[in-house]
Design an enzyme around this catalytic site. Structure first.
Site, mmCIF file in Angstrom:
data_model
loop_
_atom_site.group_PDB
_atom_site.id
_atom_site.type_symbol
_atom_site.label_atom_id
_atom_site.label_comp_id
_atom_site.label_asym_id
_atom_site.label_seq_id
_atom_site.Cartn_x
_atom_site.Cartn_y
_atom_site.Cartn_z
ATOM 1 N N SER A 188 70.125 86.908 44.180
ATOM 2 C CA SER A 188 71.053 86.585 45.255
ATOM 3 C C SER A 188 72.413 87.197 44.982
ATOM 4 C CB SER A 188 71.200 85.061 45.384
ATOM 5 O OG SER A 188 72.230 84.731 46.298
ATOM 6 N N TYR A 236 72.290 76.636 42.179
ATOM 7 C CA TYR A 236 71.418 77.705 42.668
ATOM 8 C C TYR A 236 71.877 79.058 42.135
ATOM 9 C CZ TYR A 236 69.519 81.045 46.098
ATOM 10 O OH TYR A 236 68.920 82.108 46.709
#
Length: 258
Positions: free
Chosen positions: A146, A159
């Site tokens: 990400s 996350y």
């Protein structure tokens, strides 16, 4: 379009969003794709059906990740399906896409923290460990990370930490597996409309802000990410390994022109 004829691919979290687009892309290029899902059997069957309607080959395999016995269950199901379909059990491509989210330092509970690391870090690690005995030399491992690893988003702190771990995993694994001509690369998407991010894209102001932060002036579609994975899975990318590919359309490269 690249040529993956005769290749077998496993895509975790392949029933929805970016994973679905990746599965479709690899199948379109000729691979037989194992579409892994954790809970949503209907979505997985829809993904397989869509691939088959387009002339591709795919099947669904179920295993909830982040729980005891998850990798063993996944590979038991995978082996059974592949031996029935091909008479053999091997893989050429492993795409670690499945992930879950967790939030800020003030809101994340110990249970949520453990779960996000179990799904996003522990599962990919042990999936690759298990796959190494059946992953053919010259194979491909692609991990989906990400842009959160370079863009500070405090509301996704836990996350983001898991994706940072995945970046390190890919680089070190590439060094270890190079002797077998297995490449390992990581793709780091920016904001992309999926079920997990639907609440963001539903707000036009937020969506416009995300698009304005990109050098290309828009947000991604799952297919934008899938096409990068298609390249990395192909022989065209045989000399690319240990890399983190930024797939954000150039988010926050610098001040926008006035």
């Amino acid at each position: 379009m690249t040529n993956l004829d005769g290749k077998i691919a496993l895509v975790t979290g392949g029933s929805k969003g970016i994973g679905r687009a990746i599965a479709a892309r690899l199948a379109r290029d000729g691979a037989l794709v194992a579409v892994h899902y954790g809970h949503d059997e209907t979505a997985a069957k829809e993904t397989v059906a869509s691939i088959e309607r387009a002339g591709g080959r795919a099947f669904a395999v179920s295993a909830a990740l982040g729980v005891d016995g998850d990798v063993a269950k996944l590979f038991t199901a995978l082996e059974a399906e592949l031996r029935e379909r091909t008479g053999d059990f091997h893989l050429d491509i492993v795409v670690n896409n499945a992930a879950t989210g967790a939030g800020s330092i003030s809101a994340t509970t110990p249970e949520e923290f453990d779960k996000v690391f179990a799904v996003n870090v522990k599962a990919p690690f042990f999936i690759v460990q298990k796959a190494l005995s059946v992953l053919r030399d010259g194979g491909r491992v692609v991990n989906i990370s990400s842009a959160d690893t370079r863009i500070a988003l405090p509301f996704e702190l836990a996350y983001s930490m898991t994706k940072g771990a995945l970046d390190v995993f890919g680089r070190s694994l590439a060094q270890e597996l190079g002797g077998r001509a297995i490449t390992v690369n990581t793709v780091a998407p920016g904001p992309t409309p999926t079920e997990r991010t639907a609440h963001l894209f539903a707000d036009e102001r937020i969506r416009a802000g995300m698009a304005g932060a990109s050098a290309l002036g828009r947000t991604a579609e799952p297919e934008d990410v899938a096409d990068i994975v298609g390249f990395l899975a192909s022989d065209d990318a045989r000399w690319v390994t240990g890399q983190v590919i930024d797939a954000t359309g150039g988010m926050f490269l610098g001040p926008q022109a006035g």
